[in-house]
Design a protein around this motif. Structure first.
Motif, PDB file in Angstrom:
ATOM      1  N   GLY A 164       6.215  -4.261  -6.616  1.00 28.99           N
ATOM      2  CA  GLY A 164       5.591  -4.961  -5.504  1.00 28.99           C
ATOM      3  C   GLY A 164       4.444  -5.865  -5.862  1.00 28.99           C
ATOM      4  O   GLY A 164       3.564  -6.100  -5.025  1.00 28.99           O
ATOM      5  N   LEU A 165       4.429  -6.401  -7.086  1.00 19.08           N
ATOM      6  CA  LEU A 165       3.347  -7.296  -7.482  1.00 19.08           C
ATOM      7  C   LEU A 165       3.771  -8.756  -7.332  1.00 19.08           C
ATOM      8  O   LEU A 165       4.846  -9.143  -7.804  1.00 19.08           O
TER       9      LEU A 165
ATOM     10  N   ALA B 274       8.183 -14.834  -4.358  1.00 26.73           N
ATOM     11  CA  ALA B 274       7.486 -13.738  -5.034  1.00 26.73           C
ATOM     12  C   ALA B 274       6.215 -14.169  -5.734  1.00 26.73           C
ATOM     13  O   ALA B 274       5.509 -13.323  -6.289  1.00 26.73           O
ATOM     14  N   GLY B 275       5.918 -15.455  -5.717  1.00 31.42           N
ATOM     15  CA  GLY B 275       4.714 -15.924  -6.373  1.00 31.42           C
ATOM     16  C   GLY B 275       4.947 -17.263  -7.042  1.00 31.42           C
ATOM     17  O   GLY B 275       6.091 -17.679  -7.241  1.00 31.42           O
ATOM     18  N   PRO B 276       3.870 -17.948  -7.426  1.00 34.66           N
ATOM     19  CA  PRO B 276       3.996 -19.300  -7.958  1.00 34.66           C
ATOM     20  C   PRO B 276       4.316 -19.333  -9.453  1.00 34.66           C
ATOM     21  O   PRO B 276       3.668 -18.676 -10.260  1.00 34.66           O
ATOM     22  N   LEU B 277       5.323 -20.131  -9.792  1.00 32.44           N
ATOM     23  CA  LEU B 277       5.573 -20.523 -11.172  1.00 32.44           C
ATOM     24  C   LEU B 277       5.299 -22.011 -11.262  1.00 32.44           C
ATOM     25  O   LEU B 277       5.915 -22.808 -10.548  1.00 32.44           O
ATOM     26  N   VAL B 278       4.393 -22.392 -12.145  1.00 28.21           N
ATOM     27  CA  VAL B 278       3.913 -23.773 -12.200  1.00 28.21           C
ATOM     28  C   VAL B 278       4.521 -24.482 -13.407  1.00 28.21           C
ATOM     29  O   VAL B 278       5.107 -23.840 -14.295  1.00 28.21           O
TER      30      VAL B 278
ATOM     31  N   ARG C  11      -0.969 -12.397  -1.102  1.00 28.18           N
ATOM     32  CA  ARG C  11      -0.613 -11.421  -2.132  1.00 28.18           C
ATOM     33  C   ARG C  11       0.340 -10.379  -1.574  1.00 28.18           C
ATOM     34  O   ARG C  11       1.336 -10.019  -2.214  1.00 28.18           O
ATOM     35  N   ARG C  12       0.048  -9.874  -0.402  1.00 28.76           N
ATOM     36  CA  ARG C  12       0.913  -8.851   0.191  1.00 28.76           C
ATOM     37  C   ARG C  12       2.298  -9.405   0.495  1.00 28.76           C
ATOM     38  O   ARG C  12       3.315  -8.751   0.233  1.00 28.76           O
ATOM     39  N   GLN C  13       2.365 -10.612   1.036  1.00 27.83           N
ATOM     40  CA  GLN C  13       3.654 -11.198   1.370  1.00 27.83           C
ATOM     41  C   GLN C  13       4.484 -11.466   0.120  1.00 27.83           C
ATOM     42  O   GLN C  13       5.677 -11.135   0.071  1.00 27.83           O
ATOM     43  N   CYS C  14       3.869 -12.044  -0.898  1.00 26.42           N
ATOM     44  CA  CYS C  14       4.590 -12.296  -2.148  1.00 26.42           C
ATOM     45  C   CYS C  14       5.000 -10.995  -2.827  1.00 26.42           C
ATOM     46  O   CYS C  14       6.092 -10.889  -3.384  1.00 26.42           O
ATOM     47  N   GLY C  15       4.108 -10.001  -2.778  1.00 26.24           N
ATOM     48  CA  GLY C  15       4.432  -8.709  -3.378  1.00 26.24           C
ATOM     49  C   GLY C  15       5.608  -8.045  -2.701  1.00 26.24           C
ATOM     50  O   GLY C  15       6.475  -7.453  -3.371  1.00 26.24           O
ATOM     51  N   ARG C  16       5.677  -8.128  -1.377  1.00 28.47           N
ATOM     52  CA  ARG C  16       6.809  -7.538  -0.665  1.00 28.47           C
ATOM     53  C   ARG C  16       8.099  -8.276  -1.005  1.00 28.47           C
ATOM     54  O   ARG C  16       9.149  -7.646  -1.184  1.00 28.47           O
ATOM     55  N   GLU C  17       8.038  -9.610  -1.107  1.00 31.80           N
ATOM     56  CA  GLU C  17       9.223 -10.371  -1.498  1.00 31.80           C
ATOM     57  C   GLU C  17       9.672  -9.989  -2.908  1.00 31.80           C
ATOM     58  O   GLU C  17      10.865  -9.866  -3.180  1.00 31.80           O
ATOM     59  N   ALA C  18       8.710  -9.814  -3.808  1.00 31.32           N
ATOM     60  CA  ALA C  18       9.043  -9.401  -5.171  1.00 31.32           C
ATOM     61  C   ALA C  18       9.705  -8.032  -5.169  1.00 31.32           C
ATOM     62  O   ALA C  18      10.697  -7.796  -5.865  1.00 31.32           O
ATOM     63  N   TRP C  19       9.153  -7.115  -4.387  1.00 31.44           N
ATOM     64  CA  TRP C  19       9.692  -5.750  -4.309  1.00 31.44           C
ATOM     65  C   TRP C  19      11.114  -5.757  -3.765  1.00 31.44           C
ATOM     66  O   TRP C  19      11.981  -5.029  -4.268  1.00 31.44           O
ATOM     67  N   ARG C  20      11.386  -6.571  -2.776  1.00 31.54           N
ATOM     68  CA  ARG C  20      12.746  -6.646  -2.229  1.00 31.54           C
ATOM     69  C   ARG C  20      13.735  -7.176  -3.266  1.00 31.54           C
ATOM     70  O   ARG C  20      14.909  -6.815  -3.264  1.00 31.54           O
TER      71      ARG C  20
ATOM     72  N   ALA D 247       1.072   0.018 -10.544  1.00 34.24           N
ATOM     73  CA  ALA D 247       0.713   0.484  -9.202  1.00 34.24           C
ATOM     74  C   ALA D 247      -0.734   0.157  -8.857  1.00 34.24           C
ATOM     75  O   ALA D 247      -1.067  -0.083  -7.693  1.00 34.24           O
ATOM     76  N   ARG D 248      -1.614   0.130  -9.868  1.00 33.88           N
ATOM     77  CA  ARG D 248      -3.042  -0.134  -9.612  1.00 33.88           C
ATOM     78  C   ARG D 248      -3.335  -1.621  -9.451  1.00 33.88           C
ATOM     79  O   ARG D 248      -4.335  -1.991  -8.849  1.00 33.88           O
ATOM     80  N   ALA D 249      -2.474  -2.466  -9.991  1.00 34.49           N
ATOM     81  CA  ALA D 249      -2.759  -3.902 -10.008  1.00 34.49           C
ATOM     82  C   ALA D 249      -2.506  -4.545  -8.644  1.00 34.49           C
ATOM     83  O   ALA D 249      -1.832  -3.977  -7.777  1.00 34.49           O
ATOM     84  N   ASP D 250      -3.046  -5.760  -8.487  1.00 38.22           N
ATOM     85  CA  ASP D 250      -2.830  -6.553  -7.275  1.00 38.22           C
ATOM     86  C   ASP D 250      -1.949  -7.768  -7.524  1.00 38.22           C
ATOM     87  O   ASP D 250      -1.319  -8.276  -6.599  1.00 38.22           O
ATOM     88  N   LEU D 251      -1.929  -8.250  -8.752  1.00 41.26           N
ATOM     89  CA  LEU D 251      -1.045  -9.363  -9.074  1.00 41.26           C
ATOM     90  C   LEU D 251      -0.759  -9.381 -10.570  1.00 41.26           C
ATOM     91  O   LEU D 251      -1.547  -8.862 -11.368  1.00 41.26           O
TER      92      LEU D 251
END
Length: 356
Positions: free
Chosen positions: A271-272, A291-295, A317-326, A246-250
């Protein structure tokens, strides 16, 4: 054997696990949660085994219809062959959390050869991702012999999207035991390339499983001059871990290989946005969610660039986090995962009886 409904049953189940069963690893969590959910409807018991210390003949599996073998024990093919000879009526099923022989990041060695020998002696396998299912097929198991059961997600990780309104530098989080496959020494080099940006990194994981490797991580941090930005927590209680998400951003997972990753799924459910390498079963966690980049595997420059983008773009970050949460809705509960596991064992047991 079918039950009254005509569906196959598991019968009595024994989980044969290594003597590190109590440690906080993803595989051990999976084993404990599945066993807990199966009971009491399914007669199941856990047997810890160190093949170097205990002969197979000393193990009591006289009540077993199915023997589930943790894949860490696949390094002992002769011992598992002896287990099969002692209990020929029981179906032998390997539960694959990790095998060197399916890990593209390592070369063939004696351990991989031993694992391949062990696979030739099982009736079937349970995989935690489609990647593992395909890899086991490449090792000679038929598609019918491999069933996929992904890990469940605890209810503590479901619920509302946590607000992230704190001031200060972005907070990166990694949840991984300090072991070579987790890529933590190399990620220190990646973070060194980001020293001009504001950020902090929290590393949650056991540093006692491979003390030499853990010491190497700590030395790299000191040499890079990053110790003041890094918090190492060791193993933490479940409520503390939930608070860390919950405290983290990514979330950063620099593993060189993962069959699935329970920690990535937990981070997404909180939601990260996630960043890491496109290896093993990790792309299946994300699916079609942004939900974020995999390289590409091992491409530290690409990982550095991906983290730079996430660190400097709060909107992304917010957009990817929301996609991850969904995406969390696609992760089963542990109850559902255990039901899938039971069904998989029932089918594999029926197949083994048909082949006998």
């Amino acid at each position: 054997m079918p039950n009254a409904s005509g569906l196959p049953t598991t019968g009595r189940v024994v989980f044969l696990v290594p003597d590190i069963h109590d440690l906080q690893t993803g595989g051990n969590v999976f084993n404990r949660r599945i066993v807990g959910e199966l009971q009491p409807e399914v007669p199941v018991r856990v047997v810890r085994w160190a093949p170097e210390a205990t002969r197979p003949a000393a193990l009591d599996f006289s009540d077993a219809d199915v023997i589930v073998v943790d894949s860490l024990l696949a390094q002992h093919p002769e011992a598992l062959r002896a287990v099969r000879e002692e209990h020929p009526a029981a179906a032998l099923v390997v539960l694959v959390h990790y095998l060197r022989c399916i890990d593209p990041s390592v070369g063939d060695d004696d351990t991989a050869a031993d694992e391949r020998a062990a696979l030739r002696g099982v009736d079937g396998a349970i995989a935690t991702s489609r990647f593992v299912q395909r890899a086991l097929s490449n090792e000679g198991l038929s598609p019918e012999q491999v069933r996929v059961v992904r890990p469940g997600l605890h209810e503590r990780y479901r619920g509302a999207l946590p607000p992230r309104l704190h001031a200060g530098p972005p907070r990166m989080l990694t949840v991984a035991n300090l072991l070579p496959p987790k890529g933590l020494q190399r990620v220190v080099d990646v973070l060194s390339g980001l020293r001009s940006l504001p950020w902090t990194w929290t590393l949650v994981g056991d540093d006692g499983l491979d003390p030499e490797y853990a010491a190497g991580v700590h030395r790299r941090l000191r040499r890079a001059g990053l110790t003041d930005r890094v918090t190492r927590t060791g193993v933490v209680a479940p409520d503390v871990l939930r608070a860390a998400y919950a405290r983290a951003d990514l979330f950063v997972l620099p593993s060189r290989f993962e069959t699935c990753s329970l920690s990535m799924r937990e981070a997404m459910a909180r939601g990260l946005p996630v960043a890491g390498y496109r290896v093993g079963g990790l792309p299946e966690n994300i699916g079609d969610a942004a939900a974020g980049p995999l390289v590409p595997p091992g491409d530290t420059r690409a990982l550095c660039a991906a983290l730079r983008t996430l660190l400097t773009d709060p909107l992304m970050r917010r957009q990817c986090g929301r996609e991850a949460w969904r995406r969390r809705h696609r992760f089963p509960t542990w109850t559902a995962a255990a039901e899938q596991f039971r069904e998989a064992l029932a089918v594999l047991r029926r197949q083994a009886e048909g082949d006998a």
